[in-house]
Design a protein around this motif. Structure first.
Motif, PDB file in Angstrom:
ATOM      1  N   GLY A 131     -58.715 -10.599  13.790  1.00  0.00           N
ATOM      2  CA  GLY A 131     -58.043 -11.586  13.843  1.00  0.00           C
ATOM      3  C   GLY A 131     -58.705 -12.717  13.447  1.00  0.00           C
ATOM      4  N   ILE A 132     -60.046 -12.895  13.883  1.00  0.00           N
ATOM      5  CA  ILE A 132     -60.865 -14.019  13.486  1.00  0.00           C
ATOM      6  C   ILE A 132     -60.817 -14.001  11.889  1.00  0.00           C
ATOM      7  CG2 ILE A 132     -63.143 -15.028  13.513  1.00  0.00           C
ATOM      8  CD1 ILE A 132     -63.313 -13.763  16.378  1.00  0.00           C
ATOM      9  N   VAL A 133     -61.186 -12.974  11.296  1.00  0.00           N
ATOM     10  CA  VAL A 133     -61.367 -12.887   9.890  1.00  0.00           C
ATOM     11  C   VAL A 133     -59.866 -13.447   9.212  1.00  0.00           C
ATOM     12  CG1 VAL A 133     -61.380 -11.513   7.707  1.00  0.00           C
ATOM     13  CG2 VAL A 133     -63.022 -11.125   9.762  1.00  0.00           C
ATOM     14  N   GLN A 134     -58.727 -12.905   9.753  1.00  0.00           N
ATOM     15  CA  GLN A 134     -57.412 -13.321   9.109  1.00  0.00           C
ATOM     16  C   GLN A 134     -57.458 -15.150   9.447  1.00  0.00           C
ATOM     17  OE1 GLN A 134     -55.195 -12.068   7.131  1.00  0.00           O
ATOM     18  NE2 GLN A 134     -56.730 -10.403   7.060  1.00  0.00           N
ATOM     19  N   ALA A 135     -57.889 -15.295  10.645  1.00  0.00           N
ATOM     20  CA  ALA A 135     -57.458 -16.901  10.951  1.00  0.00           C
ATOM     21  C   ALA A 135     -58.307 -17.555   9.758  1.00  0.00           C
ATOM     22  CB  ALA A 135     -58.066 -17.026  12.210  1.00  0.00           C
ATOM     23  N   ARG A 136     -59.762 -17.490   9.675  1.00  0.00           N
ATOM     24  CA  ARG A 136     -60.361 -18.232   8.832  1.00  0.00           C
ATOM     25  C   ARG A 136     -59.867 -18.040   7.163  1.00  0.00           C
ATOM     26  NH1 ARG A 136     -64.662 -20.639   9.915  1.00  0.00           N
ATOM     27  NH2 ARG A 136     -65.712 -20.287   7.979  1.00  0.00           N
ATOM     28  N   ARG A 137     -59.333 -16.834   6.904  1.00  0.00           N
ATOM     29  CA  ARG A 137     -58.903 -16.429   5.532  1.00  0.00           C
ATOM     30  C   ARG A 137     -57.620 -17.453   5.253  1.00  0.00           C
ATOM     31  NH1 ARG A 137     -58.388 -10.407   3.900  1.00  0.00           N
ATOM     32  NH2 ARG A 137     -60.489 -10.773   3.983  1.00  0.00           N
ATOM     33  N   LYS A 138     -56.733 -17.715   6.092  1.00  0.00           N
ATOM     34  CA  LYS A 138     -55.729 -18.575   6.006  1.00  0.00           C
ATOM     35  C   LYS A 138     -55.817 -20.046   5.662  1.00  0.00           C
ATOM     36  CE  LYS A 138     -52.446 -15.426   8.250  1.00  0.00           C
ATOM     37  NZ  LYS A 138     -51.652 -15.122   9.346  1.00  0.00           N
ATOM     38  N   ARG A 139     -57.014 -20.413   6.206  1.00  0.00           N
ATOM     39  CA  ARG A 139     -56.993 -21.982   6.152  1.00  0.00           C
ATOM     40  C   ARG A 139     -57.522 -22.271   4.785  1.00  0.00           C
ATOM     41  NH1 ARG A 139     -61.213 -23.412  10.915  1.00  0.00           N
ATOM     42  NH2 ARG A 139     -61.711 -21.520  10.941  1.00  0.00           N
TER      43      ARG A 139
END
Length: 137
Positions: free
Chosen positions: A19-27
């Motif tokens: 979840g953290i990786v996906q959240a950072r990737r979308k920004r």
């Protein structure tokens, strides 16, 4: 301990990490935003007041990127050190839960390790200006 005891912990860890990786990737990154702004600037008419405002904004953003890249760093050594404290705290709690009895006293050093490690990780992972030894300026 059996693998079945560790399975829920591993699943939770993998889920949170993903979840953290996906959240950072979308920004979008700062350079990507500046690139999009530059493309938008090319589409605006020459006599537009918005073109001048956007050009000034792009100029300021590029200056911040260039000045901030060289000066702001993370303290990777500190992050790894304090993450080891967090891992130690989790290990002590797992041992205390597994063994029971007087082993519950291991929760005290685990709490100390967690209270020292959690804020320190946040401080060291943040982009900051640092001196040659890695200390925040």
């Amino acid at each position: 301990m059996k693998f079945a005891d560790w399975a829920p912990i591993l699943v939770a860890f993998i889920t949170v990490t993903g979840g953290i990786v996906q959240a950072r990737r979308k920004r979008p990154m700062t350079r990507e935003i500046v690139k999009q702004d530059a493309e938008l600037l090319a589409l605006l008419p020459e006599d537009s007041e918005a073109k001048q405002i956007l050009a000034a904004h792009i100029d300021g953003a590029v200056r911040e990127i260039v000045e901030g890249e060289d000066e702001q760093t993370r303290d990777l050594g500190g992050v790894l050190f304090w993450i080891s404290f967090l891992v130690l705290a989790v290990f002590l709690v797992v041992v205390a839960v597994d063994r029971g009895g007087y082993w519950w006293l291991l929760c005290l050093p685990a709490a100390v390790a967690w209270l020292l490690g959690a804020p320190a990780v946040v401080q060291d992972v943040a982009l900051r200006r640092r001196d040659a030894r890695g200390r925040p300026v």
